[in-house]
Design a protein around this motif. Structure first.
Motif, mmCIF file in Angstrom:
data_model
loop_
_atom_site.group_PDB
_atom_site.id
_atom_site.type_symbol
_atom_site.label_atom_id
_atom_site.label_comp_id
_atom_site.label_asym_id
_atom_site.label_seq_id
_atom_site.Cartn_x
_atom_site.Cartn_y
_atom_site.Cartn_z
ATOM 1 N N TRP A 85 -10.630 22.975 55.377
ATOM 2 C CA TRP A 85 -11.680 22.359 56.450
ATOM 3 C C TRP A 85 -13.286 22.795 56.152
ATOM 4 O O TRP A 85 -14.044 21.985 56.374
ATOM 5 C CB TRP A 85 -11.159 22.773 58.019
ATOM 6 C CG TRP A 85 -11.962 22.145 58.880
ATOM 7 C CD1 TRP A 85 -11.679 21.033 59.494
ATOM 8 C CD2 TRP A 85 -13.157 22.636 59.566
ATOM 9 N NE1 TRP A 85 -12.646 20.653 60.454
ATOM 10 C CE2 TRP A 85 -13.556 21.566 60.404
ATOM 11 C CE3 TRP A 85 -13.861 23.761 59.533
ATOM 12 C CZ2 TRP A 85 -14.712 21.709 61.410
ATOM 13 C CZ3 TRP A 85 -15.138 23.700 60.558
ATOM 14 C CH2 TRP A 85 -15.292 22.744 61.322
ATOM 15 N N PRO A 107 -15.659 19.341 52.675
ATOM 16 C CA PRO A 107 -17.036 18.549 52.707
ATOM 17 C C PRO A 107 -17.765 18.589 51.367
ATOM 18 O O PRO A 107 -18.445 17.709 50.906
ATOM 19 C CB PRO A 107 -17.522 18.549 53.882
ATOM 20 C CG PRO A 107 -16.713 19.263 54.776
ATOM 21 C CD PRO A 107 -15.899 20.073 54.039
ATOM 22 N N SER A 167 -13.486 15.093 53.682
ATOM 23 C CA SER A 167 -13.831 14.859 55.116
ATOM 24 C C SER A 167 -12.954 15.911 55.823
ATOM 25 O O SER A 167 -11.909 16.187 55.877
ATOM 26 C CB SER A 167 -13.952 13.575 55.723
ATOM 27 O OG SER A 167 -12.619 13.176 56.246
ATOM 28 N N ARG A 168 -13.780 16.410 57.109
ATOM 29 C CA ARG A 168 -12.953 17.412 57.984
ATOM 30 C C ARG A 168 -11.978 16.427 58.713
ATOM 31 O O ARG A 168 -11.044 17.213 59.124
ATOM 32 C CB ARG A 168 -13.908 18.054 58.664
ATOM 33 C CG ARG A 168 -14.758 18.946 58.068
ATOM 34 C CD ARG A 168 -15.627 19.968 59.011
ATOM 35 N NE ARG A 168 -16.251 21.042 57.962
ATOM 36 C CZ ARG A 168 -17.423 21.442 57.810
ATOM 37 N NH1 ARG A 168 -18.238 20.913 58.469
ATOM 38 N NH2 ARG A 168 -17.701 22.500 57.215
ATOM 39 N N THR A 169 -12.340 15.279 59.055
ATOM 40 C CA THR A 169 -11.411 14.499 59.639
ATOM 41 C C THR A 169 -10.109 14.266 58.934
ATOM 42 O O THR A 169 -9.092 14.388 59.251
ATOM 43 C CB THR A 169 -11.931 13.062 60.096
ATOM 44 O OG1 THR A 169 -13.200 13.231 60.696
ATOM 45 C CG2 THR A 169 -10.905 11.954 60.567
#
Length: 162
Positions: free
Chosen positions: A103, A107, A112-114
């Motif tokens: 996490w 990026p 992505s963190r999502t």
């Protein structure tokens, strides 16, 4: 309709450019030597997928959606499937990266963190029972698929031979 998961296995051409080959390259070239995320994926051998397409085309009673996914797995398991045959000669991942680390640095690697929140340490589940039952689809082992793909990539010069 055939709905495949991540398609793995040997390619027909000598210079494949799919995302799948990029992932396997990262598994074998040392990019994931420190560890691989347990990002859940479904996986199917390209040859099993081809068989499913043929069965769907020539089975008169074939109908609806058929999920063609031989394995509920993750990125670490893809690398571990290569350990027995290639682990001594190539920098394959041997452990899972912690989710918090993926996490944090994801990026910077285009993840992505999502995506991390929704997929890392989340078990992938696909039900391939309909395709097995109605189309007679069978699946190679994940180890056979990965070893065949990796061997081809070695032969094509993707990795330096030890």
């Amino acid at each position: 309709m055939i709905n495949p998961s991540l398609v793995l296995g040997p390619a027909l051409n000598a210079a494949p450019t799919s995302e799948t080959f990029r992932i396997v390259k990262q598994i074998g070239d040392g990019t994931m030597k420190a560890g691989a995320p347990r990002a859940g994926v479904g996986a199917v051998d390209v040859r099993d997928l081809a068989d499913a397409h043929v069965a769907a085309a020539f089975t008169p009673d074939a109908k609806g959606r058929n999920i063609v996914s031989g394995h509920n797995t993750d990125l670490l398991e893809l690398g571990l499937a290569l350990q027995d045959k290639y682990g001594a000669d190539y920098p394959l991942p041997k452990r899972a990266l912690p989710k918090w680390l993926v996490w944090l640095v994801g990026p910077f690697s285009g993840i992505s963190r999502t995506f991390v929140a929704r997929n890392v340490n989340v078990v992938w589940k696909a039900d391939n029972a309909k395709g097995r039952r109605e189309l007679g689809v069978t699946y190679r082992t994940l180890q056979d698929t990965m070893e065949d793909m990796f061997a081809q990539m070695i032969d094509d010069g993707t990795f330096r031979k030890p």
